[in-house]
Design a protein around this motif. Structure first.
Motif, PDB file in Angstrom:
ATOM      1  N   VAL A  44       0.848  -1.198   0.000  1.00 44.04           N
ATOM      2  CA  VAL A  44       0.000   0.000   0.000  1.00 44.04           C
ATOM      3  C   VAL A  44       0.889   1.255   0.000  1.00 44.04           C
ATOM      4  O   VAL A  44       2.009   1.239   0.520  1.00 44.04           O
ATOM      5  N   ASP A  45       0.413   2.298  -0.645  1.00 43.75           N
ATOM      6  CA  ASP A  45       1.066   3.624  -0.688  1.00 43.75           C
ATOM      7  C   ASP A  45       2.315   3.717  -1.563  1.00 43.75           C
ATOM      8  O   ASP A  45       2.844   4.799  -1.749  1.00 43.75           O
ATOM      9  N   ALA A  46       2.820   2.588  -2.062  1.00 46.67           N
ATOM     10  CA  ALA A  46       4.035   2.655  -2.881  1.00 46.67           C
ATOM     11  C   ALA A  46       3.681   2.970  -4.330  1.00 46.67           C
ATOM     12  O   ALA A  46       2.603   2.622  -4.806  1.00 46.67           O
ATOM     13  N   VAL A  47       4.605   3.627  -5.019  1.00 47.70           N
ATOM     14  CA  VAL A  47       4.430   3.832  -6.460  1.00 47.70           C
ATOM     15  C   VAL A  47       4.768   2.520  -7.153  1.00 47.70           C
ATOM     16  O   VAL A  47       5.778   1.881  -6.849  1.00 47.70           O
ATOM     17  N   VAL A  48       3.898   2.091  -8.054  1.00 48.59           N
ATOM     18  CA  VAL A  48       4.113   0.849  -8.788  1.00 48.59           C
ATOM     19  C   VAL A  48       4.351   1.192 -10.248  1.00 48.59           C
ATOM     20  O   VAL A  48       3.604   1.972 -10.843  1.00 48.59           O
ATOM     21  N   LEU A  49       5.423   0.635 -10.792  1.00 44.38           N
ATOM     22  CA  LEU A  49       5.760   0.889 -12.190  1.00 44.38           C
ATOM     23  C   LEU A  49       5.740  -0.445 -12.933  1.00 44.38           C
ATOM     24  O   LEU A  49       6.432  -1.387 -12.553  1.00 44.38           O
ATOM     25  N   LEU A  50       4.911  -0.514 -13.967  1.00 48.61           N
ATOM     26  CA  LEU A  50       4.799  -1.752 -14.725  1.00 48.61           C
ATOM     27  C   LEU A  50       5.455  -1.586 -16.087  1.00 48.61           C
ATOM     28  O   LEU A  50       5.392  -0.516 -16.685  1.00 48.61           O
ATOM     29  N   GLN A  51       6.063  -2.674 -16.577  1.00 46.28           N
ATOM     30  CA  GLN A  51       6.432  -2.761 -17.994  1.00 46.28           C
ATOM     31  C   GLN A  51       5.622  -3.921 -18.542  1.00 46.28           C
ATOM     32  O   GLN A  51       5.607  -5.007 -17.972  1.00 46.28           O
ATOM     33  N   LEU A  52       4.933  -3.666 -19.662  1.00 52.21           N
ATOM     34  CA  LEU A  52       3.962  -4.640 -20.157  1.00 52.21           C
ATOM     35  C   LEU A  52       4.304  -5.115 -21.560  1.00 52.21           C
ATOM     36  O   LEU A  52       4.597  -4.304 -22.443  1.00 52.21           O
ATOM     37  N   GLY A 104      -7.562 -10.994 -13.502  1.00 53.41           N
ATOM     38  CA  GLY A 104      -6.642 -11.325 -12.427  1.00 53.41           C
ATOM     39  C   GLY A 104      -7.022 -10.565 -11.182  1.00 53.41           C
ATOM     40  O   GLY A 104      -8.018  -9.843 -11.170  1.00 53.41           O
ATOM     41  N   GLU A 105      -6.216 -10.746 -10.158  1.00 56.06           N
ATOM     42  CA  GLU A 105      -6.460 -10.043  -8.907  1.00 56.06           C
ATOM     43  C   GLU A 105      -5.247  -9.218  -8.534  1.00 56.06           C
ATOM     44  O   GLU A 105      -4.114  -9.692  -8.637  1.00 56.06           O
ATOM     45  N   LEU A 106      -5.516  -7.996  -8.114  1.00 55.77           N
ATOM     46  CA  LEU A 106      -4.455  -7.151  -7.577  1.00 55.77           C
ATOM     47  C   LEU A 106      -4.689  -7.023  -6.077  1.00 55.77           C
ATOM     48  O   LEU A 106      -5.735  -6.533  -5.655  1.00 55.77           O
ATOM     49  N   THR A 107      -3.726  -7.515  -5.308  1.00 52.46           N
ATOM     50  CA  THR A 107      -3.865  -7.457  -3.850  1.00 52.46           C
ATOM     51  C   THR A 107      -2.970  -6.358  -3.298  1.00 52.46           C
ATOM     52  O   THR A 107      -1.768  -6.349  -3.561  1.00 52.46           O
ATOM     53  N   VAL A 108      -3.578  -5.443  -2.579  1.00 54.85           N
ATOM     54  CA  VAL A 108      -2.816  -4.368  -1.937  1.00 54.85           C
ATOM     55  C   VAL A 108      -2.573  -4.768  -0.483  1.00 54.85           C
ATOM     56  O   VAL A 108      -3.516  -5.003   0.274  1.00 54.85           O
ATOM     57  N   MET A 109      -1.293  -4.911  -0.107  1.00 54.52           N
ATOM     58  CA  MET A 109      -0.932  -5.485   1.198  1.00 54.52           C
ATOM     59  C   MET A 109      -0.194  -4.462   2.071  1.00 54.52           C
ATOM     60  O   MET A 109       0.392  -3.516   1.549  1.00 54.52           O
ATOM     61  N   PRO A 110      -0.165  -4.721   3.373  1.00 51.81           N
ATOM     62  CA  PRO A 110       0.717  -3.914   4.227  1.00 51.81           C
ATOM     63  C   PRO A 110       2.168  -4.158   3.777  1.00 51.81           C
ATOM     64  O   PRO A 110       2.515  -5.302   3.434  1.00 51.81           O
ATOM     65  N   PRO A 111       3.018  -3.135   3.776  1.00 54.07           N
ATOM     66  CA  PRO A 111       4.379  -3.275   3.236  1.00 54.07           C
ATOM     67  C   PRO A 111       5.167  -4.422   3.851  1.00 54.07           C
ATOM     68  O   PRO A 111       5.880  -5.134   3.137  1.00 54.07           O
ATOM     69  N   ALA A 112       5.056  -4.609   5.169  1.00 53.70           N
ATOM     70  CA  ALA A 112       5.843  -5.673   5.804  1.00 53.70           C
ATOM     71  C   ALA A 112       5.394  -7.046   5.306  1.00 53.70           C
ATOM     72  O   ALA A 112       6.211  -7.919   5.005  1.00 53.70           O
ATOM     73  N   GLU A 113       4.098  -7.206   5.175  1.00 54.28           N
ATOM     74  CA  GLU A 113       3.544  -8.478   4.679  1.00 54.28           C
ATOM     75  C   GLU A 113       3.998  -8.735   3.243  1.00 54.28           C
ATOM     76  O   GLU A 113       4.320  -9.857   2.865  1.00 54.28           O
TER      77      GLU A 113
END
Ligand code: CU
Length: 251
Positions: A138-146, A201-210
């Motif tokens: 959660v809260d992180a910037v995600v960068l995808l290359q597709l 598909g599923e995108l799961t947003v998790m706590p960073p430590a998890e």
């Protein structure tokens, strides 16, 4: 639209909402104008052909021009600025130290995802490879290359208000950031064949430590599976998850 859980989706929603307001106002004006004309001119006199005066033409063109300038102009200027500053600002995302990088490989009819794994380098045996299962902190910037191995697909995250065509022969990019834990839909937004509807598909947003624990476990497991495959006579080329590419810095 489904709830927005992204850092910047509100910008898209605001643009849609303001356009809806403009269109509603125009619709009401048109309806009122037509109702007025019908009541005023109903049966009171015969219809007749009328070449408008120069002034009449100027008023109509002026009104149409103003509508175009305000409604379309606002859409054009705002979206251009926000694409440049945020949605297509890949340079900033690539520079940020905690950006999560993921390679997405689209094919009929599923999404493969690849993380660099423990060594931080793509296309090595410790990469984490998943099927229709993308996880991000959660809260992180995600960068995808597709990339796509067969036909045109379109990577779509409705809850994040982002969508990007995936084109065979090229690598496209997409960035987003989540601000809410949960499981969200990944869809394909280009009709890509008979089973297009199954390409979810599923995108799961998790706590960073998890997320960090999950990534580490998966990476260790990937190494174990890779070594076992080699022991059983598979060559690296034969191993199915061998589709990655080195993270492309210059796109
Ligand atoms: Cu598809």
């Amino acid at each position: 639209m489904p709830p927005d859980v992204s850092a910047h989706g509100y910008r898209i929603d605001a643009l849609i909402n303001i356009t809806l307001v403009f269109v509603t106002i125009l619709f009401v004006i048109m309806c009122a104008w037509m109702a007025y004309s019908c009541l005023r001119h109903g049966r009171s006199h015969r219809a007749r052909y009328d070449r408008a005066s120069r002034r009449g033409i100027a008023v109509v063109l002026g009104f149409a021009g103003a509508v175009f300038f305000v409604v379309d102009g606002n859409l054009f200027v705002t979206s251009t600025l926000e694409l440049k500053r945020i949605f297509w600002n890949f340079a900033d995302a690539d520079r940020a130290p905690d950006t999560v990088r993921i390679e997405i490989n689209a094919h009929q009819w599923a999404w493969d995802a690849r993380y660099a794994g423990n060594d931080g380098t793509f296309n090595t045996p410790d990469d984490v490879v998943t099927l229709n299962d993308i996880r991000v902190p959660v809260d992180a910037v995600v960068l995808l290359q597709l990339a796509s191995v067969d036909v045109l697909h379109s990577f779509y995250l409705p809850n994040f208000r982002v969508k990007q065509d995936v084109v065979p022969g090229s690598i496209n990019r997409l960035r987003f950031a989540s601000r809410k834990l949960g499981v969200y839909e990944v869809g394909c937004a280009q009709h890509c064949g008979a089973n297009h509807y199954k390409m979810r598909g599923e995108l799961t947003v998790m706590p960073p430590a998890e997320f960090a624990v999950w990534l580490k476990e998966q990476s260790d497991e990937a190494v174990r599976v890779h070594e076992e495959a080699l022991r059983n006579g598979f060559t690296p080329q034969m191993i199915e998850r061998q589709w990655g590419w080195s993270w492309s810095e210059n796109l």
